[in-house]
Design a protein around this motif. Structure first.
Motif, PDB file in Angstrom:
ATOM      1  N   ALA A 148       1.027  -0.557   0.022  1.00 37.80           N
ATOM      2  CA  ALA A 148      -0.032   0.208  -0.244  1.00 37.80           C
ATOM      3  C   ALA A 148       0.769   1.396   0.280  1.00 37.80           C
ATOM      4  O   ALA A 148       2.556   1.385  -0.068  1.00 37.80           O
ATOM      5  N   VAL A 149       0.461   2.259  -1.115  1.00 46.16           N
ATOM      6  CA  VAL A 149       1.159   3.611  -0.994  1.00 46.16           C
ATOM      7  C   VAL A 149      -0.277   4.859  -0.103  1.00 46.16           C
ATOM      8  O   VAL A 149      -0.653   5.113  -0.759  1.00 46.16           O
ATOM      9  N   VAL A 150       0.692   5.074   0.698  1.00 44.92           N
ATOM     10  CA  VAL A 150      -0.430   5.910   1.658  1.00 44.92           C
ATOM     11  C   VAL A 150      -0.110   7.544   1.487  1.00 44.92           C
ATOM     12  O   VAL A 150       0.741   7.492   1.560  1.00 44.92           O
ATOM     13  N   VAL A 151      -0.534   8.074   0.445  1.00 43.58           N
ATOM     14  CA  VAL A 151      -0.494   9.180  -0.115  1.00 43.58           C
ATOM     15  C   VAL A 151      -0.687  10.708   0.647  1.00 43.58           C
ATOM     16  O   VAL A 151      -2.462  10.612   0.898  1.00 43.58           O
ATOM     17  N   LEU A 152      -0.249  11.136   1.346  1.00 44.84           N
ATOM     18  CA  LEU A 152      -0.766  12.731   2.295  1.00 44.84           C
ATOM     19  C   LEU A 152       0.295  13.746   1.676  1.00 44.84           C
ATOM     20  O   LEU A 152       0.801  14.690   2.233  1.00 44.84           O
ATOM     21  N   PRO A 153      -0.504  14.836   1.376  1.00 44.88           N
ATOM     22  CA  PRO A 153       0.412  16.005   0.229  1.00 44.88           C
ATOM     23  C   PRO A 153      -0.350  16.964   1.914  1.00 44.88           C
ATOM     24  O   PRO A 153      -1.702  16.587   2.517  1.00 44.88           O
ATOM     25  N   GLY A 154       0.511  17.990   1.621  1.00 44.99           N
ATOM     26  CA  GLY A 154      -0.001  19.092   2.686  1.00 44.99           C
ATOM     27  C   GLY A 154      -1.366  19.933   2.512  1.00 44.99           C
ATOM     28  O   GLY A 154      -1.779  19.648   3.863  1.00 44.99           O
ATOM     29  N   ASP A 155      -1.912  19.424   1.709  1.00 41.32           N
ATOM     30  CA  ASP A 155      -3.381  20.127   1.834  1.00 41.32           C
ATOM     31  C   ASP A 155      -4.126  18.736   2.224  1.00 41.32           C
ATOM     32  O   ASP A 155      -5.336  19.502   2.470  1.00 41.32           O
ATOM     33  N   ALA A 156      -3.882  17.774   2.504  1.00 39.70           N
ATOM     34  CA  ALA A 156      -4.939  16.671   3.255  1.00 39.70           C
ATOM     35  C   ALA A 156      -5.269  16.906   4.990  1.00 39.70           C
ATOM     36  O   ALA A 156      -5.573  15.696   5.390  1.00 39.70           O
TER      37      ALA A 156
END
Length: 774
Positions: free
Chosen positions: A706-714
């Motif tokens: 799994a690749v969990v994506v947490l950009p700053g605006d999230a």
């Protein structure tokens, strides 16, 4: 980022980061927040997108009614039954009012529940500590619910001149007329004539013609007539907002409508309750509803609520009380003894709740059905030998508990799923008809492997539709002796009611799941309410999740984001500066780094992000992943053979699949080995690309990586249950594309699950149990 160790497997590019992007929509805590169509899609959104929930970019425009402060409603908000006056009571008794007819029709719908309640020893005593105005208020509330008095008697203010009404309610004893503004969207096949008629009305009112088909599907064949008589019925169509319905009504009615039009206020109440249901609530505090109405330019919110109750759009509830019981603090002559006047014995404030009838009936049905299962259980076979042969102490405890109880709640993480599997195997070894039901096809496959029998596991949707499982007996009940429901936190109240009603007396039901994961996409919190009510035995697994990922997720579950040792790079952190870099590195991880370092193909790696919208939401990520992994023109409605997709056969269900082909019949998918054909008219609303999913869509499933994506605006969409769910989806490897800095540990430590207002817990606390009877 210092909380998690590791580095990216392989080489990560260092392209110049892209310019700042608009904030991403977030898959926030409630079930509704992150899955609805965008504003420009709302006109065609006949089905919830992807997992049946709303996009945060839609819900963020206005706080839902469920988020308003929910305090206790003052007793002065409603009148007592005595305040009506003798003359008003005589008038109410002389003729059957419109509200009474509506409530009488609702009682027909409650007939099945009432029959079961009549079989109990008697009503559970409640409300004995209320007195004075609170007791009078409670009596008025219950009188409205029972149909003894009109809804108008619930309010202090005199009723004004009758506002324009909806279609007249059905006579008493007839099936109730549906309230379109509060009815669940129904997927009807609309006739071309009905669609054309609705299109003409929409055009006359300046509404988009694209709403014709969804409006007909929601309101039925008479949609055109309904919309002409009550333009605010348009609010029942998914994606339509009050501002749009107001403009439509002004175009059709002109000066004949206003902000306090009874049709408008009743529709707004239904819309607020529907909106709250998308956030998981089955009821709302009446004060929160009045506050939300005031924000919508309603000058008399109390009167608006009264009209909605009279129209049958909403039901009014007072939980935990019973006006038929005398107040224990008062003497027979009505005088309060001196000792009852102390502050310690003063009655608690009364909270009035408003809810939609379908959720109220579902919760009452669940409570009655679970009570029936608990009280109908017989010991039967000897389970001692099976418990002794269990593979773990927790499995043995579960087997022993299920042997003596009709309802059992079992909680634990991923590793604990072996315990329900051991119970199913033990029961089948005793000759019982035992079965496990899961939320997803992936969960079904894993459970069947754990039990060692392909026919021992089904999906819950397949079981209830009779597409899977043993079928029904001559009475229409599922032909089972033991049913174990895994992924129980994903149960909403309507699905749980259907399930419980399908179980015959004597069947053992085990609800099993991880309390830390995100809740159901639909309204309610069935598993959490069962646990909180403590109405049945509970078994808490002592089996920890193994490995670095299991250690990390276990810490998150108790609010700690700890640093874990990952010698095999099971957990890797990829720092990013902005959304553009997050997308770039996600594609590189899926396509290159993870396959090279772990021999996990791209098709077995799942990307999970906080929401659908924004520069690093599922839409942007799916577009980038498609260009890299399966480029094509999208000649089949935006899809090409080989595309990974997510299919939504019903709201709240997300089924992963792969596109195989398309023809005049529709889009052909392979969903876990099961061929599925999605009709052409449903492709746009029911199918999306599935390389990247929201955490709600991924709940109940696992992948090798799994690749969990947490950009700053999230950052605003993060919570402990979200992180717990997302980080637990990888079996062998977890990569975290991290751009939220300290927002991640803050969310884990400080932002628990969003509270949902429901009525199930007090209902369960009131039911008689075998222990209480003895």
């Amino acid at each position: 980022m210092t909380a998690l160790p590791g580095e990216t497997p392989g080489t990560v590019g260092t392209d110049t980061p892209e310019a700042a992007e608009p904030p991403a929509a977030t898959d926030a805590e409630g079930p509704a927040h992150a899955e609805a169509p965008d504003a420009d899609e709302s006109a065609e959104a006949t089905e919830p997108a992807a997992d049946g929930t709303d996009d945060a970019e839609t819900s963020s425009e206005e706080p839902p009614a469920g988020d308003a402060p929910a305090g206790d409603a003052p007793a002065g908000d409603a009148s007592t039954s005595a305040s009506t006056g003798e003359e008003g009571e005589a008038a109410a008794a002389a003729a059957l009012s419109e509200a009474q007819a509506e409530l009488a029709a609702q009682r027909e719908l409650r007939e099945k529940i009432a029959k079961r309640k009549a079989e109990k020893e008697g009503p559970v005593a409640a409300g004995t500590k209320l007195s004075g105005t609170a007791a009078d208020l409670l009596a008025a509330v219950r009188a409205v619910e029972s149909g003894e008095k009109a809804g108008a008697e619930f309010f202090d203010s005199p009723a004004p001149a009758p506002a324009p009404r909806r279609a007249a309610p059905a006579p008493a004893g007839q099936p109730p007329r549906p309230a379109p503004a509060s009815a669940a969207p129904v997927d009807r096949t609309a006739s071309p004539e009905a669609v054309d008629a609705v299109r003409a009305v929409l055009t006359e009112g300046g509404a988009p013609e694209a709403l014709a088909r969804p409006a007909t599907g929601t309101l039925g064949e008479q949609a055109a007539e309904l919309l002409r008589a009550d333009p605010w019925q348009l609010l029942a169509v998914p994606g339509v907002r009050p501002e749009q319905a107001d403009g439509f009504a002004r175009a059709l009615l002109g000066a004949a409508c206003g902000p306090d039009d009874g049709r408008r206020t009743a529709a707004l109440v239904g819309w607020l309750l529907e909106r709250a249901a998308l956030q998981g609530h089955t009821a709302l505090d009446a004060e929160a509803v009045r506050a939300a109405l005031a924000e919508r330019a309603v000058s008399d919110p109390e009167e608006a609520v009264r009209i909605a109750v009279e129209e049958g759009v909403a039901l009014v509830f007072q939980e935990g009380t019973d006006p038929t019981e005398p107040d224990a603090a008062y003497e027979e002559d009505g005088e309060a003894p001196a000792e009852a006047e102390t502050e310690a014995e003063a009655p608690e404030p009364v909270q009035v709740l408003l809810g939609l009838d379908r959720y109220a009936l579902a919760e009452e049905s669940i409570a009655d059905g679970l009570a029936r299962l608990m009280n109908a259980c017989e010991k039967g076979a000897d389970w001692a030998e099976a418990a002794a042969a269990a593979p773990s102490p927790s499995a043995a405890e579960l087997i022993r508990t299920a042997a003596t109880a009709g309802l059992v709640a079992h909680s634990g993480g991923e590793a604990a799923r072996a315990e329900p599997a051991a119970l199913i195997a033990a029961a089948r070894g005793l000759g019982l008809r035992a079965l496990g039901a899961t939320h997803s096809e992936d969960g079904r496959r894993r459970l069947a492997e754990a039990v060692g029998a392909p026919d021992a596991a089904v999906t819950l949707a397949g079981l209830l539709s009779n597409a899977e499982g043993p079928g029904r007996d001559e009475d229409g009940a599922l032909a089972l002796d033991l049913l174990v429901v895994l992924d129980a936190p994903q149960l909403d109240v309507e699905g749980a009611a259907v399930l419980v009603e399908a179980l015959a007396d004597g069947v053992r039901l085990v609800l099993s799941g991880d309390p830390g994961v995100l809740g159901s996409a639909g309204a309610g919190r069935v598993f959490a309410d069962v646990l909180a009510a403590r109405a049945c035995p509970q078994v808490v697994s002592r089996t920890p999740d193994p490995g670095p990922i299991g250690e990390l997720v276990s810490g998150i579950g108790i609010g700690e984001l700890t640093q874990v040792e990952a010698p095999g790079k099971e957990v890797v952190i990829v720092p990013v500066r902005d959304a553009g870099e997050a997308v770039h590195r996600t594609v590189q991880l899926v396509a290159d780094s993870v396959p090279r370092a772990f021999s996990i193909p791209a098709g077995d790696t799942q990307v999970i992000t906080v929401g659908h919208g924004g520069a690093a939401g599922t839409r942007a990520l799916n577009e980038a992943l498609k260009q890299r992994l399966n480029p094509g023109p999208g000649r089949f409605g935006g899809f090409d053979p080989g595309d990974r997709v997510i299919h939504v056969p019903a709201p709240g269900r997300a089924v992963p699949g792969v596109v195989r082909s398309a023809d005049a019949e529709g889009l052909h998918l392979d969903c876990g080995g099961v061929p599925v054909v999605v009709p052409q008219e449903r492709v746009e609303s029911a199918v999306r690309h599935g390389w990247a999913l929201s955490a709600h869509q991924a709940a109940g499933m696992r992948w090798p990586a799994a690749v969990v994506v947490l950009p700053g605006d999230a950052a605003a969409g993060l919570s402990r249950p979200w992180v717990y769910t997302a980080f637990g989806r990888g079996e062998r490897h977890l990569s975290v594309v991290h751009g939220v800095d300290q927002a991640l540990p803050h969310a884990v430590a400080q932002i628990p699950a969003q509270e949902r207002t429901t009525r199930l817990r007090p209902l369960l606390e009131a039911v008689p149990t075998p222990d209480a009877a003895s």
